[in-house]
Scaffold this motif. Structure first.
Motif, mmCIF file in Angstrom:
data_model
loop_
_atom_site.group_PDB
_atom_site.id
_atom_site.type_symbol
_atom_site.label_atom_id
_atom_site.label_comp_id
_atom_site.label_asym_id
_atom_site.label_seq_id
_atom_site.Cartn_x
_atom_site.Cartn_y
_atom_site.Cartn_z
ATOM 1 N N PRO A 1 41.750 -12.769 -21.431
ATOM 2 C CA PRO A 1 40.675 -13.735 -21.649
ATOM 3 C C PRO A 1 40.779 -14.260 -23.072
ATOM 4 O O PRO A 1 41.209 -13.531 -23.973
ATOM 5 C CB PRO A 1 39.398 -12.922 -21.451
ATOM 6 N N CYS A 2 40.424 -15.518 -23.270
ATOM 7 C CA CYS A 2 40.555 -16.122 -24.601
ATOM 8 C C CYS A 2 39.473 -17.193 -24.758
ATOM 9 O O CYS A 2 38.713 -17.436 -23.829
ATOM 10 C CB CYS A 2 41.960 -16.730 -24.769
ATOM 11 N N THR A 3 39.449 -17.831 -25.910
ATOM 12 C CA THR A 3 38.414 -18.851 -26.130
ATOM 13 C C THR A 3 38.683 -20.133 -25.326
ATOM 14 O O THR A 3 37.797 -20.977 -25.214
ATOM 15 C CB THR A 3 38.313 -19.216 -27.633
ATOM 16 N N GLY A 4 39.885 -20.294 -24.804
ATOM 17 C CA GLY A 4 40.155 -21.447 -23.929
ATOM 18 C C GLY A 4 40.081 -22.787 -24.638
ATOM 19 O O GLY A 4 39.784 -23.805 -24.003
ATOM 20 N N THR A 5 40.402 -22.803 -25.932
ATOM 21 C CA THR A 5 40.311 -24.072 -26.659
ATOM 22 C C THR A 5 41.359 -25.090 -26.182
ATOM 23 O O THR A 5 41.242 -26.273 -26.472
ATOM 24 C CB THR A 5 40.480 -23.858 -28.181
ATOM 25 N N GLY A 6 42.363 -24.614 -25.445
ATOM 26 C CA GLY A 6 43.390 -25.531 -24.932
ATOM 27 C C GLY A 6 43.006 -26.176 -23.612
ATOM 28 O O GLY A 6 43.744 -27.007 -23.091
ATOM 29 N N VAL A 7 41.880 -25.756 -23.035
ATOM 30 C CA VAL A 7 41.494 -26.306 -21.724
ATOM 31 C C VAL A 7 40.046 -26.807 -21.734
ATOM 32 O O VAL A 7 39.370 -26.776 -20.720
ATOM 33 C CB VAL A 7 41.716 -25.263 -20.585
ATOM 34 N N PHE A 8 39.590 -27.269 -22.885
ATOM 35 C CA PHE A 8 38.233 -27.816 -22.990
ATOM 36 C C PHE A 8 38.027 -28.990 -22.022
ATOM 37 O O PHE A 8 36.925 -29.239 -21.575
ATOM 38 C CB PHE A 8 37.956 -28.318 -24.411
ATOM 39 N N ASP A 9 39.107 -29.735 -21.744
ATOM 40 C CA ASP A 9 38.941 -30.905 -20.876
ATOM 41 C C ASP A 9 38.478 -30.512 -19.473
ATOM 42 O O ASP A 9 37.742 -31.250 -18.834
ATOM 43 C CB ASP A 9 40.242 -31.729 -20.806
ATOM 44 N N ARG A 10 38.913 -29.339 -19.000
ATOM 45 C CA ARG A 10 38.520 -28.925 -17.645
ATOM 46 C C ARG A 10 37.265 -28.047 -17.658
ATOM 47 O O ARG A 10 36.639 -27.838 -16.629
ATOM 48 C CB ARG A 10 39.656 -28.152 -16.964
ATOM 49 N N ASN A 11 36.933 -27.459 -18.816
ATOM 50 C CA ASN A 11 35.733 -26.605 -18.936
ATOM 51 C C ASN A 11 34.936 -27.033 -20.156
ATOM 52 O O ASN A 11 34.775 -26.255 -21.095
ATOM 53 C CB ASN A 11 36.134 -25.128 -19.146
ATOM 54 N N PRO A 12 34.417 -28.266 -20.173
ATOM 55 C CA PRO A 12 33.814 -28.752 -21.420
ATOM 56 C C PRO A 12 32.621 -27.933 -21.903
ATOM 57 O O PRO A 12 32.331 -27.894 -23.092
ATOM 58 C CB PRO A 12 33.395 -30.187 -21.084
ATOM 59 N N ARG A 13 31.937 -27.225 -20.982
ATOM 60 C CA ARG A 13 30.756 -26.453 -21.432
ATOM 61 C C ARG A 13 31.149 -25.401 -22.465
ATOM 62 O O ARG A 13 30.337 -25.012 -23.303
ATOM 63 C CB ARG A 13 30.044 -25.803 -20.239
ATOM 64 N N MET A 14 32.419 -24.920 -22.368
ATOM 65 C CA MET A 14 32.855 -23.866 -23.291
ATOM 66 C C MET A 14 32.800 -24.326 -24.747
ATOM 67 O O MET A 14 32.571 -23.532 -25.649
ATOM 68 C CB MET A 14 34.287 -23.407 -22.951
ATOM 69 N N LYS A 15 33.000 -25.630 -24.964
ATOM 70 C CA LYS A 15 32.968 -26.148 -26.348
ATOM 71 C C LYS A 15 31.658 -25.780 -27.020
ATOM 72 O O LYS A 15 31.614 -25.485 -28.207
ATOM 73 C CB LYS A 15 33.043 -27.686 -26.341
ATOM 74 N N TRP A 16 30.577 -25.849 -26.244
ATOM 75 C CA TRP A 16 29.237 -25.699 -26.838
ATOM 76 C C TRP A 16 28.809 -24.234 -26.908
ATOM 77 O O TRP A 16 27.787 -23.923 -27.500
ATOM 78 C CB TRP A 16 28.213 -26.550 -26.070
ATOM 79 N N HIS A 17 29.574 -23.338 -26.281
ATOM 80 C CA HIS A 17 29.198 -21.916 -26.307
ATOM 81 C C HIS A 17 29.957 -21.128 -27.359
ATOM 82 O O HIS A 17 29.562 -20.028 -27.723
ATOM 83 C CB HIS A 17 29.473 -21.260 -24.937
ATOM 84 N N LEU A 18 31.091 -21.662 -27.795
ATOM 85 C CA LEU A 18 31.963 -20.877 -28.675
ATOM 86 C C LEU A 18 31.549 -20.975 -30.135
ATOM 87 O O LEU A 18 30.836 -21.895 -30.542
ATOM 88 C CB LEU A 18 33.406 -21.360 -28.545
ATOM 89 N N SER A 19 32.043 -20.022 -30.915
ATOM 90 C CA SER A 19 31.789 -20.007 -32.354
ATOM 91 C C SER A 19 32.981 -19.296 -33.003
ATOM 92 O O SER A 19 33.794 -18.680 -32.295
ATOM 93 C CB SER A 19 30.508 -19.223 -32.638
ATOM 94 N N PRO A 20 33.065 -19.320 -34.336
ATOM 95 C CA PRO A 20 34.158 -18.570 -34.981
ATOM 96 C C PRO A 20 34.094 -17.085 -34.616
ATOM 97 O O PRO A 20 35.120 -16.411 -34.529
ATOM 98 C CB PRO A 20 33.894 -18.778 -36.473
ATOM 99 N N GLN A 21 32.886 -16.573 -34.362
ATOM 100 C CA GLN A 21 32.760 -15.159 -33.984
ATOM 101 C C GLN A 21 33.427 -14.899 -32.625
ATOM 102 O O GLN A 21 33.992 -13.831 -32.396
ATOM 103 C CB GLN A 21 31.283 -14.728 -33.907
ATOM 104 N N SER A 22 33.360 -15.891 -31.731
ATOM 105 C CA SER A 22 34.015 -15.692 -30.424
ATOM 106 C C SER A 22 35.515 -15.504 -30.630
ATOM 107 O O SER A 22 36.144 -14.669 -29.980
ATOM 108 C CB SER A 22 33.817 -16.888 -29.493
ATOM 109 N N VAL A 23 36.089 -16.295 -31.546
ATOM 110 C CA VAL A 23 37.532 -16.187 -31.805
ATOM 111 C C VAL A 23 37.847 -14.769 -32.276
ATOM 112 O O VAL A 23 38.782 -14.118 -31.785
ATOM 113 C CB VAL A 23 37.978 -17.227 -32.872
#
Ligand SMILES: C[S@@+](CC[C@H](N)C(=O)[O-])C[C@H]1O[C@@H](n2cnc3c(N)ncnc32)[C@H](O)[C@@H]1O
Length: 477
Positions: free
Chosen positions: A363-385
């Motif tokens: 599992p990862c932050t998925g920053t490479g697939v924001f286009d298919r899961n845009p909601r993830m952009k708004w849930h993540l933070s540097p702490q998630s990384v």
């Protein structure tokens, strides 16, 4: 578009919601996708209805696709508009930062509930994206038809205020990264991160990348071992474009819905090119013993089995029994005979075996697939990384003891952060001198960062794939 700060930065695109006025190619493609309104007047609201219900499910934690599926399943009359509704949901969620500014402006109610918020978000997206095309009345009509009756007066007021708002206003007085964040619809911390790691110009390209193709791969297990296009897909041949570098892989032109009828036969698999190349770089061959860690929903298990021609064995581990149900369906559909599921936590596997190849797709932050899961952009933070990178490090440690003599590890993620990729690999190599990286996929993507040139990185704006990282390591003694 009024003369504005954009003019000083010609490589930047304006805020998407205002972009309709500029009409970039991407916008035109995107609005074409969204604009396919249902034909008959009697169902002009059904795609809005489905999108609205799905948006409520997304705010309750569902993924965009699951939300549309679930909402459609509960009302069969809406099944035919799933595609239009998904485009509306993805667009609304993706541009939520700017949309929420407009919603606050048009309806400054601190205690707005989710039913109201989702209706206004959808209204904003629909009016600004589609409204410019002379469909305003039809859209307003559709939105009124789906609004709960008690929200109708508020909706009327909101529809009245919306056209007056100049979206360029919101950029005045902002810092560069804040402006880029709004212009590309990303959180500011991620924009700053990309500036720091990739440099501003490259970061803006990356953050502005929008459409990447859908990749279809012929399933050799259902095609007598071949990767040529099976007869049954011949009728759709003009909708497929060969990826010259990778036999059996095609990009799909236009909608996927025409392919749905062929899905159950298992003659093809939908998988991003970078994800397939990751499996290829692990070089699984017939007869080997493979351990596939974090395996659900089974895309990599199936690709490994194809390269092994269903000879050898694969143990596929994932701790989610729900996701492993999807894994079972997928391996069955694709005719995989050599994989065995194991529902277990990777950090305490309790396996004593050793394997020729261990695949880790954590599992990862998925920053490479924001286009298919845009909601993830708004849930993540540097702490998630930081949290994910600790987990990934543990998973790699668990894998090490299960790699046989001269065995390999394939580590991959769909994220672009250094912490979850190069840093994990460097720390692992430091504490495991018995492993070395191996050069992989030299004709694809770009080298890893921080001197890890054997690893590969894939970027949506350069490679037309998901953002991806791949590392291949081998036990040397
Ligand atoms: C990136 S997805 C894997 C995708 C999969 N390899 C494929 O190609 O279809 C990550 C997976 O890790 C699983 N996972 C997360 N934490 C885990 C853990 N502690 N043990 C086992 N699986 C875990 C999740 O359930 C999820 O299915």
């Amino acid at each position: 578009m009024p003369a504005s700060a954009y003019e000083q930065r010609p490589n930047l695109r304006p805020v998407n919601l205002a972009r309709d006025k500029v009409g970039s190619t991407n916008d035109r493609q995107k609005s074409k996708r969204v604009e396919r309104l249902p034909a008959s007047d009697s169902d002009h609201s059904s795609h809005f209805r489905l999108a609205y219900r799905a948006l409520l499910l997304v705010t309750a934690g569902a993924s965009e696709r699951d939300a549309v599926q679930r909402a459609a399943a509960s009302d069969p009359r809406l099944t035919s508009v799933k595609r239009e509704a998904l485009a509306l949901v993805l667009g609304t969620v993706s541009e939520q930062d700017v949309i929420d500014i407009l919603v606050r402006n048009g309806h400054p109610d601190e205690k707005m509930g989710m039913t109201t918020r989702c209706l206004f978000r959808l209204t904003t997206y629909a009016m600004l994206r589609l409204g410019a095309k002379g469909q305003t009345r039809r859209i307003e009509h559709g939105l009124r038809a789906i609004a709960p009756i008690e929200l109708l007066p508020k909706l009327e007021f909101f529809l009245g205020t919306l056209p007056a708002f100049d979206t360029t206003q919101m950029l005045y007085g902002l810092r560069d990264s804040e402006r880029v964040a709004l212009q590309t619809h990303h959180p500011v911390w991620w924009v700053n991160y990309c500036f720091r790691v990739f440099g501003r110009a490259e970061a803006v390209e990356l953050l502005s990348s929008r459409t990447r193709p859908r990749y279809l791969r012929v399933n050799s297990l259902k095609n007598r071992g071949k990767t040529t296009l099976p007869k049954e897909l011949g009728v759709l041949a003009e909708r497929l474009t060969k990826v010259p570098s990778t036999p059996g892989v095609y990009t799909v032109v236009g909608s996927l819905s025409d392919f749905a009828g062929f899905f159950s036969s298992g003659s093809f698999q939908m998988q991003d090119l970078a994800s397939f190349l990751a499996v290829k770089s692990g070089a699984p061959v017939p007869g080997e013993k493979v351990l596939d860690l974090c395996a659900a929903p089974g895309a990599k298990t199936a690709a490994i089995a194809q390269l092994m021609r269903n000879r050898g064995s694969i143990v596929s581990v994932d701790y989610s029994s729900r996701r492993m149900k999807g894994w079972r369906r997928e391996v069955q559909r694709l005719g995989v005979k050599i994989a065995e599921p194991m529902i277990s936590d990777v950090s305490c596997l309790g396996l004593r075996d050793s394997f020729d190849l261990v695949v880790i797709d954590p599992p990862c932050t998925g920053t490479g697939v924001f286009d298919r899961n845009p909601r993830m952009k708004w849930h993540l933070s540097p702490q998630s990384v930081a949290r994910y990178s600790i987990l990934q490090h543990h998973f790699l440690e668990s894998a090490a003891s299960l790699v046989g003599e001269r065995g390999r590890i394939l580590y991959c993620t769909c994220t672009l952060t250094v912490e979850e990729n190069e840093n994990v690999i460097s720390a692992f190599l430091k504490s495991h001198p018995e492993f070395e990286t191996r050069p992989i996929l030299e004709q694809y993507g770009s080298p890893g960062l921080l001197g890890l040139a054997d690893c590969r990185r894939f970027y949506p704006h350069r490679d037309r794939t998901a953002g991806y990282f791949i590392a291949g390591m081998q036990r040397t003694n």
